[in-house]
Design a protein around this motif. Structure first.
Motif, PDB file in Angstrom:
ATOM      1  N   THR A  96     -56.175   0.965 -27.938  1.00  0.00           N
ATOM      2  CA  THR A  96     -56.967   0.334 -28.995  1.00  0.00           C
ATOM      3  C   THR A  96     -56.359  -1.007 -29.396  1.00  0.00           C
ATOM      4  O   THR A  96     -57.087  -1.979 -29.647  1.00  0.00           O
ATOM      5  N   ILE A 137     -55.872   5.152 -34.708  1.00  0.00           N
ATOM      6  CA  ILE A 137     -57.009   4.425 -34.138  1.00  0.00           C
ATOM      7  C   ILE A 137     -58.049   4.132 -35.217  1.00  0.00           C
ATOM      8  O   ILE A 137     -58.564   3.017 -35.327  1.00  0.00           O
ATOM      9  N   PHE A 155     -53.824   4.805 -29.278  1.00  0.00           N
ATOM     10  CA  PHE A 155     -53.595   3.713 -30.220  1.00  0.00           C
ATOM     11  C   PHE A 155     -53.158   2.456 -29.482  1.00  0.00           C
ATOM     12  O   PHE A 155     -53.573   1.343 -29.830  1.00  0.00           O
TER      13      PHE A 155
END
Length: 479
Positions: free
Chosen positions: A124, A264, A121
């Protein structure tokens, strides 16, 4: 507030009002006469005429900023993310498996490329905000910055998070985010570098605000033991959510991985979804980052946007209560038909989690999350429940197509399995939508930076006036 709503109903029905003594210190406290006046105003409002729906056709108004086919009206440009549901053949749109891209990188490849690495995450978030995948050195610097921002301080937790607790954590998030403005030494500066700093602060602080607000609600409203645990350095954001949420602080590697993947998949979804469009609209006015974020959270709170997975969970609880044999396809089909016929569940005629405004053959987020839901179901020994979800997905798609008499595929969307995943992770329902908000902060931040850096016009659509101009009537002549 709830007590007073009940009082107004009483006044509206029979002019009988009973005000408990303990309401006298309530900010929404009203006396008997005032309750009657409010009741009268409510009746006045009920008599207000509604707009003629034919006027929308007459003036070609794109209600909900969608055309007659349901396609979104083009209102802006973005490089942050792309949602693809069709392929083009000779100029024609052909339904296809869905694809979601973050800064040009397909999400499926992004998740597959992580392998066993954590901090997916966080990686991302870097991609969405800076526009490219980080190399190892860039990621290390980014993680060290993120780690230092992952704190709130005892004063803020005591004076803000613990005050005025309520069951809707989304409201708590808005209040806390707006209060962060007063703790910022440069809150109104919307230069990109300052907005970047504020955005990274919010990405890291929102998980703490959500989890601590939930614990405050459970303690002050439900009598549970108050538990406030600080995040640990070296852990991913997903790991720290599980650490702070659970009483024992324990979690498995698969649990952390599944939550990381879920974050995500919810990090962004184009510029046209309601909360992200809100980000663009509010940011275009030149307001501060905290106000913009609070507005986007308010949008996401709406059940038509961020609360859909909870509807799915409630629907499945109803199905489990009324279908004796989950493996009996005939019994399951019969009950789903009752739901579609408005004879069961909430009488809406909807099978929640099925269908999407953009995707046709499949929602790529649902496809990926379903795979991880199956892995987690095996670890949790909940495969029978997973099979139920899979059966409903398959049967419901067929039934809806037959009911609509169309050949267009009806696919499950990401909400279909996300609530099930959160339940298996032990995440309480009160945090379902806040988890969505935690995931979406990087996307909102990227879109806010894009709006600030690329445009200088306030977003101002037009509304057609369809009322009538009438003469002013003096007070002594009004009926």
């Amino acid at each position: 507030m709830k007590e007073n709503e009940q009082l107004i109903e009483l006044a509206d029905l029979n002019n009988t009002v009973v005000i408990p003594e303990d309401l006298e210190d309530d900010p929404f406290y009203v006396n008997r006469e005032f309750v009657k006046k409010i009741a009268r105003l409510r009746r006045e409002l009920a008599n207000h005429p509604l707009l003629d729906p034919n006027l929308y056709l007459e003036y070609d108004v794109k209600r909900g900023l969608r055309d007659a086919a349901g396609k979104g009206v083009l209102t802006g440009l973005t490089e942050v993310s792309d949602v693809v549901a069709y392929r083009l053949e000779k100029g024609n749109q052909i339904p296809d498996d869905g694809h979601l891209y973050y800064q040009g990188v397909e999400v499926n490849d992004l998740i597959a490329g992580l392998g066993d690495r954590k901090f997916g995450f966080e990686e991302t978030s870097f991609l969405l905000i800076f526009g490219h995948l980080p190399n190892q050195e860039e990621l290390d610097v980014f993680l060290s910055v993120m780690e230092e921002m992952q704190h709130l301080g005892g004063r803020f937790v005591r004076d803000v998070v613990m005050k005025a607790s309520n069951a809707n954590i989304m409201n708590a998030l808005q209040r806390c985010v707006l209060t962060l403005y007063t703790y910022d030494s440069d809150p109104d500066n919307i230069a990109p570098d300052n907005v970047l700093r504020q955005s990274l602060e919010l990405i890291n602080k929102l998980p703490l605000l959500a989890v601590y607000s939930y614990h405050a609600y459970m303690h002050f409203r439900q009598g549970a033991t108050l538990m406030i645990r600080n995040p640990k350095k070296g852990l991913s954001l997903a790991e720290n959510i599980l650490l702070m949420l659970r009483a024992d602080g324990h979690y498995t590697a698969l649990e952390a991985k599944v939550l990381d993947v879920a974050l995500i998949l919810h990090a962004d979804h184009g510029g046209g979804n309601n909360s992200t469009f809100t980000t663009h609209v509010v940011s275009s006015s030149g307001t501060d980052t905290y106000s913009s974020t609070a507005a986007s959270i308010a949008s996401l709170k709406g059940p038509r946007h961020g609360g859909a997975n909870l509807k799915v969970q409630n629907m499945f609880a109803d199905i489990k209560a009324h279908v004796k044999n989950w493996a009996d396809e005939k019994e399951l089909t019969a009950y789903l038909e009752k739901i579609l016929n408005k004879e069961a569940f909430d009488q809406s005629g909807l099978i929640y989690g099925m269908g999407h405004a953009v995707y046709t053959l499949s929602d790529p987020r649902e496809v990926i999350l379903k795979e991880y839901a199956h892995m987690l179901a095996k670890e949790k020994h909940m495969e029978e429940e997973f099979n139920l979800y899979e059966s409903v997905e398959r049967i419901a798609g067929r039934l809806i197509m037959e009911r609509r008499r169309v050949h267009k595929n009806v696919c499950a969307n990401v909400d279909f399995y996300s609530g099930f995943v959160y339940t298996m992770l032990g995440i309480p329902e009160e945090l379902f939508t806040p988890i969505f908000a935690i995931a979406r902060i990087p996307g909102w931040s990227a879109h806010r930076l894009e709006e600030i850096m690329n445009t200088s016009k306030i977003i101002r659509p037009a509304y057609k006036y369809v009322g009538h101009h009438i003469p002013y009537v003096p007070m002594n002549e009004r009926k």
